[in-house]
Write a protein that holds these residues in place. Structure first.
Motif: not given
Length: 97
Positions: A8, A31-33, A71-73
């Motif tokens: 990521f 952050t990614p989120a 990708t976060l899940t």
């Protein structure tokens, strides 16, 4: 044959200059989120523009946000991870200043 693992963070870093300019913030500090949220917000904003380049950027950012959100899940070892990251990277490469 050596397989390079895409992350990521690498997807964001590869497009950091353009994204930081378009999103008006340092994407490498998010952050990614937060990256996903910023891309979703910018995608909606840019898509509503009358300018073709902005519309294309909005579409690309919205698509990249969808790939990255997925990708976060999932776990890093999930076989879908490289596909999602490559899809996000390809869409982000479509953005332009």
């Amino acid at each position: 044959m050596t397989t390079q693992t895409l992350t990521f963070e690498e997807v964001v870093a590869d497009n950091a200059e353009t994204l930081s300019y378009l999103l008006d913030q340092d994407v490498t500090a998010l952050t990614p989120a937060e990256v996903v949220e910023a891309l979703e917000d910018a995608g909606r904003e840019f898509s509503g523009s009358f300018e073709h380049i902005n519309q294309a950027n909005g579409e690309a950012m919205t698509a990249a946000a969808a790939f990255l959100a997925s990708t976060l899940t999932i776990s890093d070892g999930d076989p879908d991870m490289p596909v999602l990251l490559r899809g996000a990277r390809a869409r982000l490469r479509d953005t332009e200043i």
